[in-house]
Every structure is written in structure tokens, then in C-alpha cells.
Design a protein around this motif. Structure first.
Motif, mmCIF file in Angstrom:
data_model
loop_
_atom_site.group_PDB
_atom_site.id
_atom_site.type_symbol
_atom_site.label_atom_id
_atom_site.label_comp_id
_atom_site.label_asym_id
_atom_site.label_seq_id
_atom_site.Cartn_x
_atom_site.Cartn_y
_atom_site.Cartn_z
ATOM 1 N N PRO A 1 88.152 63.402 65.341
ATOM 2 C CA PRO A 1 87.317 62.329 65.758
ATOM 3 C C PRO A 1 86.020 62.664 66.243
ATOM 4 O O PRO A 1 84.701 62.121 65.821
ATOM 5 C CB PRO A 1 87.864 61.345 66.697
ATOM 6 N N GLU A 2 86.080 63.856 67.059
ATOM 7 C CA GLU A 2 84.671 64.256 67.645
ATOM 8 C C GLU A 2 83.695 64.851 66.592
ATOM 9 O O GLU A 2 82.500 64.684 66.763
ATOM 10 C CB GLU A 2 85.054 65.118 68.816
ATOM 11 N N GLU B 1 82.269 62.205 64.296
ATOM 12 C CA GLU B 1 81.218 61.588 64.850
ATOM 13 C C GLU B 1 79.903 62.348 64.954
ATOM 14 O O GLU B 1 78.839 61.841 64.565
ATOM 15 C CB GLU B 1 81.697 61.225 66.280
ATOM 16 N N PHE C 1 79.503 60.685 60.595
ATOM 17 C CA PHE C 1 79.121 59.246 60.903
ATOM 18 C C PHE C 1 77.757 59.135 61.844
ATOM 19 O O PHE C 1 77.013 58.508 61.091
ATOM 20 C CB PHE C 1 80.124 58.823 61.808
ATOM 21 N N LYS C 2 77.455 59.884 62.820
ATOM 22 C CA LYS C 2 76.197 59.654 63.388
ATOM 23 C C LYS C 2 75.124 60.231 62.402
ATOM 24 O O LYS C 2 74.025 59.354 62.392
ATOM 25 C CB LYS C 2 76.166 60.552 64.640
ATOM 26 N N THR D 1 81.977 53.157 62.307
ATOM 27 C CA THR D 1 83.010 54.241 61.944
ATOM 28 C C THR D 1 83.488 54.969 62.915
ATOM 29 O O THR D 1 82.446 55.722 63.374
ATOM 30 C CB THR D 1 82.594 54.819 60.636
ATOM 31 N N HIS D 2 84.710 55.288 62.864
ATOM 32 C CA HIS D 2 85.331 56.104 63.718
ATOM 33 C C HIS D 2 86.743 56.566 63.453
ATOM 34 O O HIS D 2 87.492 55.580 62.672
ATOM 35 C CB HIS D 2 85.388 55.744 65.123
ATOM 36 N N GLN E 1 90.549 56.811 64.381
ATOM 37 C CA GLN E 1 91.335 56.334 65.715
ATOM 38 C C GLN E 1 92.178 57.290 66.096
ATOM 39 O O GLN E 1 93.204 57.746 65.412
ATOM 40 C CB GLN E 1 92.143 54.929 65.289
ATOM 41 N N VAL F 1 90.638 56.163 59.730
ATOM 42 C CA VAL F 1 89.221 55.583 59.644
ATOM 43 C C VAL F 1 89.060 54.192 59.850
ATOM 44 O O VAL F 1 89.504 53.432 58.950
ATOM 45 C CB VAL F 1 88.316 56.286 58.904
ATOM 46 N N THR G 1 86.423 51.150 59.798
ATOM 47 C CA THR G 1 84.844 50.996 59.301
ATOM 48 C C THR G 1 84.457 49.718 58.476
ATOM 49 O O THR G 1 85.300 48.915 58.592
ATOM 50 C CB THR G 1 85.001 52.328 58.102
#
Length: 555
Positions: free
Chosen positions: A207-208, A211, A215-216, A223-224, A226, A263, A265
Motif C-alpha cells: 500500500p505504501e 501510493e 496512485f499519487k 484509490t488505495h 486496504q 484496491v 477506487t
């Protein structure tokens, strides 16, 4: 760059240099009907009520959002409507983000797609043949399906399942479905292991990493991945299953594993991803995105139809890149028509909704006669249809398929969708599945043959079962206790009301229906009893679509 073997690297470079037609090209989605949004609304009319779940839809043309709308309710308890900003669990759409994380790490030189997975996950057994990272991505690893393994171990679908749980059950496995690289068979465990590899190589949680690197940069703010199913997700649509009485029941997974799923989103964020996937800007994303769009190659040399977490194929003559998602009550689909610069995302929160079919209807609105006409259905005679019902068995996988005549149509036993005749013993089931019935040949002396093509180019081959039904005495000989050490479970085979049942803790009994000889079926499962050299029953095997011949020894 340690991304792959040289041939794959060349295909990546070639793909990076050819990103499709420019905006305004005659093949783009420029000519569409003026009332297209009204036509889209009509497609979703069944899901516009105040007492039903529904879908969010997003459509982009030439990389810009053309239409986004919600239909139905995000939460039936509070009557919250679905909007384009509603957040859904995307299910297996998540796989492309996991695959992309691996591709980025390969581009960083931190791993190679040809690496042995045991380099990073030494807990996995040595099967005598290397399983590569690329084989995990392309579903050619031969690994057994994680959900089916946990089911056999007594886990229920609403149990909390973590990454460690999945890794623990995988590490106990002493066998594979097939030799790595020899076949293509969809598999979720491979993507759980990819998440583990990404974390151990990057030093960050998936996840990190996603991101920070995916995503960033792409502006996917909603969006992430879980990690904890108890976390608050503002704007989340709840998932629902239809109940037998016509009402709805909450169906939100208690899952704390990710990689193959996980994910959350929105349609808007996925449209941003689709644009980056098909038309990446010049820079560091081009090569890994080209890898994502490149189909793997089967041992035969033909494309498998699966790239980096996406299906790479065609729909009615036009190239497509897409994937569906299924998890608890969520149903999702995202597809791009790269040559027409059209992308469609349908995110739904009802298990009985078919988002892929809805997206295909939207494609027909936007693409019109650029789509090839669908295959014409041919009316089969009653005599032809009467020739095919029966029980068919695969010597390769030990799967059983039953075909019946019901309501004047040929269909899989228990199935709601009839097989539609295309002529010459060929039938279709939906858009992608094809069933070919052939008469007896020298190569198939036991009876008629059935070949089924699903999403993969290699068919599953079945022959008609000819063995006689077991006698009462033979049924009684199967009663006993059996054990599978790889899932640490003991099973009781019982005889009640004249039927065999398989019983084990925390699961409903499997009621076994005989199909001939020592073979039985129960729902999606085939159970085949085995015998010693002297003919005594010494065990049985479990088989399902993604798990083959899991052996239980008689105690």
C-alpha cells in the motif's frame, strides 16, 4: 535494467515506441451519437431504483472524461445514492497495480522477472522446477488456488484472512496443478506472493509503495490498497448479495490480504489509470506500461492473452485491454479500446450485476458499426441437441462437466444461461466461452468429445463418461476417514439417506452425486476415489477449476 529476458525486453521497448494512434485519428472514438448519454442511462435502467444496489460508470474519450454517473444505492440502510465519487472494492482489477509495482521494481534494477520466487519467498517449497516472478504475473505458475485451499482447511468466506494466512497455507503445499510454464490457469495465490515479493524487495508495504509510485503520481487521490478491513473508507459503497426471497444481504469481505484484490477506487481514478496504461506520457512509465500491455507467450508460441494483470484481447474485432473484478458483493470491470481511445469503467455493488456486459453495451453505443457484428446464432435441430447431453470428464484435470437439455435448450447442468448454437456442434456461453462438441474419432474411442475455450487459447478437453454407476455395496466401501496433511484436515465420508457426504469442521457437507465408476460431483467440486493395486479404496482427490487432484489418504 533487470526487467526480463532479452526477448521480452525487446517487446517492451517496441511497445513503448508505439502507443497507438494520435488523438483525432480516424480510429479514435470521435464519431458518436449525440444522445449517447441518454442511451447509457437506458442501459442502467434496471439499477436506478431506491431499494437496489447499482453501479457507477465512467467513460472517457481521447483521455478526457465524457460521462460519469451513478445508478442505484451505495448503502441500502441509509438510502445513500451511488455517485461517480462512490468508492468500490475493485476485486481483481487490483492485480494490474500489483503487477505494475513489480514492473517498476524491475525497472529500478531491484529484481528480474525471471528470478526464482524462492529468492524472495524462501518459505515456498522446492517443487523441482523453478517458478519465476513472470509466471506468477501471467498465471502460468501451476500454484493451487488460495481460496480453495483455505476452504478445504475449514476456513469460511467471512473469516478474517491475512497475508500471513495465505503464505502459511501456500508454504505447506507439496504439489502443483501443473509444471510451471506448461499451462495458463488463473490464480490468486500468485498475486498474493507478488505482493509479498514487492514488499520484501522495496522495504515498504505494498500500500505504501503503490501510493508513492503509482496512485499519487497519477493523481488517483481516492484509490488505495486496504490493509485492515475495519478501516473507515469515507464514501464507500457497501457490497450486497441477493437473497432467495428477493431481498438483499450485506456482503463486504473481512479480508486483510491484498495483491490479487484489495484496491478501493472510483470510476474517475480508474479512468486516469486507463489513460496512463494506454497512452503513457514520455518518461519512466513507458517501458513498464508497455510490459503491462504485452501478452505472455504460451509454450506453443501463441499469445496467452494475459499481460501484466490485464487481459489483452479483442471484442468484436477491436483490440481491448481490460479486467474484471469479483469479491464478495462487488462486481467490477474496466476496459480500454486503445485504437479508438475509448475507456469504460463500471463499478457495481450487487453480486447479481454483470458489469462486463454493461460495459459492452456502452461500447456498442460509442463505437457503433466499428464493432464487428456478433456471431450469428444458428438454430440447432432437436436431433442435434439431443446428441450432446451427458457427463464429460477431463483426463488432464479430473474435472467433470455435465450438460443437460432444459426448457428446450442445451445448458450446463444447474446453469441459468443456455448454450447458443453457432453451427457444426459449436456453441457459445457468453461472449468469451466456446463449447465444441465432436463425434467419436479414432483418438477418442470412449465416446464423444467436448472442448471448452474460456479466456485462454488452449481448450479444456473432455470425453463422455461411460463407466457404470456404483452399486450400494460400492458406495458403502467409500465410507471412512481421510486426511490431507497439506491443509491439516481430516474428512469423514458418510452414507446418509442413500447418499455419500464429505464432512469436515466449519463447512457444510458436500453431497456427492455419482457420475460413473469411482467419480462424484458436488457443485463445483469433483471427488474421485482411488484404489490400491489390489482394488481397495485407499483415498480420494478433490478437484475444482483452479485446484487439481488434491489427495486425501484413507486413515
Amino acid at each position: 535494467m533487470r526487467i526480463s529476458r532479452s526477448s521480452l525486453l525487446m517487446s517492451i521497448i517496441a511497445g513503448a515506441c508505439a502507443s497507438g494512434p494520435a488523438v483525432g485519428h480516424p480510429g479514435s472514438a470521435a464519431t458518436v451519437p449525440a444522445d449517447r448519454h441518454t442511451q447509457v442511462d437506458a442501459i442502467f435502467a434496471p439499477w436506478t431504483g431506491t431499494n437496489t444496489p447499482g453501479c457507477a460508470v465512467g467513460i472517457s474519450r481521447d483521455g478526457a472524461v465524457d460521462y460519469a454517473r451513478g445508478y442505484g444505492r451505495a448503502n441500502l440502510e441509509y438510502d445513500n445514492p451511488i455517485t461517480p465519487n462512490s468508492i468500490f472494492l475493485s476485486g481483481s482489477i487490483s492485480k494490474q497495480f500489483t503487477a505494475f509495482a513489480i514492473a517498476l521494481l524491475a525497472q529500478d534494477g531491484k529484481l528480474s522477472l525471471d528470478d526464482d520466487i524462492r529468492t524472495y519467498v524462501p518459505e515456498m517449497p522446492d517443487y523441482g522446477k523453478t517458478i519465476s516472478i513472470a509466471q506468477l504475473i501471467h498465471h502460468t505458475s501451476g500454484l493451487r488456488e488460495q481460496g480453495q485451499l483455505l476452504y478445504l482447511a475449514g476456513w469460511r468466506s467471512d473469516d478474517v484472512m491475512t497475508q500471513d494466512d495465505m503464505l502459511a497455507i501456500a508454504a505447506k503445499q507439496r504439489g502443483l496443478n501443473f509444471s510451471p510454464g506448461s499451462e495458463t490457469l488463473y490464480n490468486n495465490l500468485g498475486y498474493t506472493l507478488l505482493a509479498v515479493i514487492a514488499e520484501r524487495v522495496s522495504g515498504k508495504s505494498l500500500p505504501e509503495f503503490a501510493e508513492e509510485r503509482i496512485f499519487k503520481p497519477l493523481g488517483m487521490a481516492d484509490t488505495h490498497f486496504q490493509v485492515d478491513h475495519n478501516e473507515i473508507v469515507r464514501g464507500r459503497a457497501a457490497g450486497y448479495q441477493a437473497h432467495a426471497d428477493g431481498s438483499w444481504r450485506i456482503s463486504i469481505p473481512a479480508s486483510d490480504y491484498y495483491g490479487p484484490t484489495g484496491v478501493f477506487t472510483t470510476v474517475g481514478d480508474l479512468l486516469k489509470w486507463e489513460k496512463a496504461l494506454v497512452q503513457p506520457d514520455a518518461g519512466s512509465l513507458q517501458a513498464p506500461m508497455a510490459f503491462m500491455r504485452t501478452s505472455a507467450t504460451a509454450e506453443s508460441g501463441s499469445p496467452s492473452g494475459y499481460g501484466g494483470g490485464v487481459f489483452v484481447g479483442t471484442y468484436r474485432g477491436l483490440r481491448t485491454i481490460g479486467h474484471d473484478g469479483v469479491h464478495a458483493g462487488y462486481r467490477t470491470y474496466a476496459v480500454a479500446f486503445p485504437d479508438q481511445h475509448l475507456a469504460i469503467v463500471t463499478l457495481c455493488n450487487g453480486a447479481s450485476i454483470a458489469p462486463q456486459e454493461l460495459a459492452q453495451k456502452i461500447a456498442a453505443v460509442y463505437l457503433g458499426d466499428r464493432l464487428a457484428p456478433p456471431e450469428g446464432v444458428v438454430k440447432a435441430s432437436a436431433a442435434e441437441l439431443a446428441a450432446w447431453p451427458g457427463v464429460y470428464w477431463s483426463a488432464l484435470t479430473d474435472e467433470v462437466v455435465r450438460v443437460e437439455m432444459k426448457d428446450g435448450a442445451l445448458r450446463p447442468t444447474g446453469g441459468s444461461i443456455p448454450l447458443e448454437s453457432l453451427g457444426g456442434g459449436l456453441f457459445r456461453s457468453g461472449e468469451t466461452s466456446r463449447w465444441q462438441f465432436n463425434a467419436t474419432t479414432d483418438a477418442v474411442p470412449a465416446g464423444r468429445e467436448l472442448r471448452i475455450w474460456d479466456s485462454w487459447p488452449t481448450p479444456r478437453v473432455f470425453t463422455r463418461v461411460q463407466a457404470p454407476m456404483p452399486t450400494d455395496a460400492e458406495l458403502a466401501s467409500f465410507v471412512g476417514r481421510y486426511r490431507i496433511g497439506e491443509v491439516d484436515m481430516t474428512y469423514a465420508v458418510l452414507m446418509t439417506d442413500g447418499k455419500l457426504r464429505v464432512r469436515w469442521p466449519r463447512q457444510s457437507d458436500l453431497v456427492l452425486e455419482p457420475v460413473g465408476g469411482d467419480r462424484f460431483v458436488s457443485g463445483a467440486w469433483t471427488v474421485t476415489f482411488t484404489r490400491s493395486e489390489v482394488g481397495a479404496v485407499d483415498g480420494f482427490t478433490f478437484t475444482a477449476r483452479r485446484l487439481r487432484r488434491m489427495r486425501a489418504d484413507r486413515e
